[in-house]
Design an enzyme around this catalytic site. Structure first.
Site, PDB file in Angstrom:
ATOM      1  N   TYR A 268       0.852  -1.189   0.000  1.00  5.19           N
ATOM      2  CA  TYR A 268       0.000   0.000   0.000  1.00  5.19           C
ATOM      3  C   TYR A 268       0.892   1.245   0.000  1.00  5.19           C
ATOM      4  CZ  TYR A 268      -4.197   2.697   1.480  1.00  5.19           C
ATOM      5  OH  TYR A 268      -5.256   3.563   1.564  1.00  5.19           O
ATOM      6  N   CYS A 269       0.679   2.112  -0.969  1.00  4.22           N
ATOM      7  CA  CYS A 269       1.367   3.410  -1.051  1.00  4.22           C
ATOM      8  C   CYS A 269       2.890   3.205  -1.080  1.00  4.22           C
ATOM      9  CB  CYS A 269       0.922   4.308   0.089  1.00  4.22           C
ATOM     10  SG  CYS A 269       1.490   6.029  -0.041  1.00  4.22           S
ATOM     11  N   VAL A 270       3.627   3.816  -0.136  1.00  3.93           N
ATOM     12  CA  VAL A 270       5.087   3.716  -0.150  1.00  3.93           C
ATOM     13  C   VAL A 270       5.546   2.281   0.034  1.00  3.93           C
ATOM     14  CG1 VAL A 270       5.224   4.228   2.319  1.00  3.93           C
ATOM     15  CG2 VAL A 270       7.201   4.608   0.893  1.00  3.93           C
TER      16      VAL A 270
END
Length: 624
Positions: free
Chosen positions: A357-359
């Protein structure tokens, strides 16, 4: 963002707090609307309120003087510094141009005449009278109080006109590099939003009316709220104490089965008799707490996935302290590989499914590239990316915070080797300033309203600290220099990273309204993969686009079975589906490998002979 003055950051918020304080404790006699003077409390009542506010402020100042620098929650700059920031932004705009000045004067004069022409000789008699037809509208000024008196009607209309003019001037500035132009636009919008008359007690008629109705008690409550936030150095969005980890948030049953100084690994208890043979390991972003994916029983992606017969492991990253000062990106890549290997060995399976998720999705891409280069790519059966970027050329408004000045500033903010998460929270809040900052300033400071009990807002304020060295490298190498998109420009764990080597089946989810990882940027991941990739565009943004359970019946998602070359082509030929994309993902996952096994043995963490560390959600998620 970068200007010739100081950066707009948490200082902007704290300085506005100080301006609020000065307004609260001075000129208080002006706070009773003229037409309600006859209904106002006697002077002694207002004098008592003023005295209470002044006493609270004096106590707060004494309290701050007795605190050590280590105890201080954050840096509160002088309001002059905030004014200098505004000057740094606005001096880049052509206000000295005679044509610009003449236009501002003429437009302002015309607007004043138009507004006062709606009122005749005085304020509106009552709320039943027809609403004035004002030239501009904005939800910040939707309350009838903004139109009751001509002064406040004129005030907010002039503000909206000036906002348009100033933003237009910033958009028309020529001769700047694209990055600097984007920073100027962002800084201009941030300053314009901050200067709204809705943000200050003496120019907000709704706050003035509330003060009259409550005999000044709303001002006392609002001042208490503001001082509490100044003590902790962070804006409050939800009622303190409303949520407790393991009690009403992050409550999906499970056990912590593995732990390192950097993370804990949670395995959740199955609820079905059989489960997919290949387990799932989820890597949430370490910028936030993992329980965004386990808010409550109705919203929890974790609980839902478990109910679909999936063995779920969740990484819970430790909030950084001085012991993690030397952690770099290699350590996060190594941690992902370690978690994958642990899950494989614990359950005796050759591979695992993964989510980043994301980074953590950005890092998962690097992890897959490292494994591929080492000939170990088959350890990961699939990779799902939630709003993750690998090519940061079009990374959205966050790029406005990334330049040499900002990166250097991070060093000054993290003398002990870790960055206080409250600075990051302030930066993210500025991306949606009206929704996540000024809305709460008005409601909770100026009007003294109670905070709502909202789990998502609680999570948003539950900040984590970051290893400063890693964070600076991440901003410089990925956001600023976009090196992950260049084959072998970066390495991790001694292995060059080339995303083109990734042959793992992937599922890529983007949020249509995502301002942190714009869909155009997320789409680019497809360009770097050698394996099959399924792209899904979800309704809403960075959080709600991901956390959208089927039971909510909200939003929609789009799929396109063809092979479009661009996001525009994808959208043009996409099919819209109502509701959550989660079932679509589960079908995709099962299609890769539908084999199931009984949910027994170590598939049930904490059973007979299975040594575990503690119950979910574990200690790390509670560490500050």
């Amino acid at each position: 963002m970068a200007t010739d003055a100081e950066p707009v950051s948490a200082d902007l918020i704290s300085d506005v707090m100080k301006i609020q304080t000065q307004a609260f404790t001075s000129l208080f006699g002006q706070m009773v609307p003229v037409e309600r003077a006859a209904e106002a409390e006697p002077t002694v009542q207002w004098a008592e309120i003023v005295g209470r506010l002044q006493s609270m402020w004096a106590d707060f100042q004494v309290e701050q003087l007795t605190r050590t620098s280590a105890e201080a929650p954050s840096h509160f700059a002088d309001p002059v510094r905030w004014a200098a920031t505004a000057e740094g932004v606005f001096r880049q705009l052509p206000f000295t141009n005679p044509e610009v000045q003449q236009k501002l004067w003429n437009d302002g004069l015309s607007l004043v005449n138009a507004v006062f022409g709606q009122y005749g000789l005085g304020p509106r008699a009552d709320d039943a009278a027809p609403q004035p037809e004002l030239p501009r509208s904005d939800r910040r000024f939707a309350d009838p109080e903004w139109r009751r008196q001509p002064f406040f009607a004129m005030l907010h209309q002039l503000y909206l006109m000036m906002s348009e003019q100033v933003t237009g001037l910033a958009e028309a500035v020529e001769g700047l590099e694209p990055a600097r132009k984007a920073q100027l636009l962002f800084a201009t919008r941030a300053m314009v939003d901050a200067l709204s008359p809705a943000n200050f007690p003496l120019t907000n008629p709704v706050a003035l009316a509330r003060a009259t109705e409550t005999r000044g008690e709303s001002l006392v409550r609002g001042f208490e709220n503001m001082l509490d936030d100044m003590r902790k150095g962070q804006l409050t969005h939800t009622r303190p104490g409303a949520f407790v980890l393991g009690e009403n948030i992050a409550v999906t049953p499970g056990k912590v089965v593995f732990e390192t100084p950097l993370y804990q690994l949670i395995q959740y208890t199955p609820t079905t008799d059989k489960v997919l043979a290949t387990p799932l390991v989820i890597f949430p972003p370490w910028i936030n707490r993992f329980y965004i994916l386990d808010l409550n029983a109705k919203k929890s992606f974790v609980r839902w996935a478990v109910e679909q017969g999936i063995t779920v492991f969740m990484v819970s990253w430790k909030s950084a302290d001085a012991s993690l000062a030397d952690v770099v990106w290699d350590d996060y890549v190594a941690a992902q590989i370690e978690a994958v290997d642990f899950a494989r060995e614990r359950l005796g399976v050759p591979s695992v499914h993964t989510i980043g998720y994301c980074v953590a999705g950005t890092t998962l891409a690097a992890t897959l590239a490292v494994l591929a280069r080492k000939g170990e790519g088959d350890k990961v059966a699939s990779a799902t990316f939630f709003t993750a970027q690998v090519d940061f050329e079009e990374a959205g408004d966050l790029k406005n915070f990334i330049d040499d000045q900002q990166i250097e500033t991070l060093g000054h903010l993290s003398p002990e080797g870790y960055l206080d998460g409250r600075y990051l929270a302030a930066s993210f809040n500025l991306l949606r300033g009206n929704d996540l900052i000024w809305n709460y300033v008005e409601r909770n400071y100026l009007k003294g309203e109670d905070y709502p009990a909202f789990d998502l807002l609680h999570w948003n304020g539950d900040v984590t600290n970051l290893p400063a060295r890693w964070h600076r490298d991440y901003l410089r190498d990925l956001y600023r220099d976009n090196r992950l998109a260049v084959a072998d420009s970066l390495s991790a764990c001694g292995v060059p990273i080339d995303l083109h080597r990734i042959a793992t089946p992937t599922y890529i989810q983007a949020g249509r309204e995502d301002h942190i990882a714009p869909p155009r940027s997320v789409w680019k991941l497809k360009r770097y993969l050698a394996g099959p990739a399924t792209f899904v565009l979800a309704g809403s943004g960075h959080i709600a686009g991901v956390v959208n359970p089927p039971s909510s019946g909200k939003y929609q998602y789009w799929t396109n079975p063809d092979s479009p070359e661009t996001l525009e082509d994808f959208v043009a030929g996409a099919k819209e589906h109502a509701g959550s994309w989660w079932p679509h993902w589960a079908q995709w996952l099962r299609a890769l490998d539908p084999a199931e096994v009984p949910a027994k043995g170590k598939r049930k963490p904490g059973g007979r002979g299975d040594k575990v560390l503690e119950d979910a959600p574990g200690r790390y998620v509670a560490a500050r």
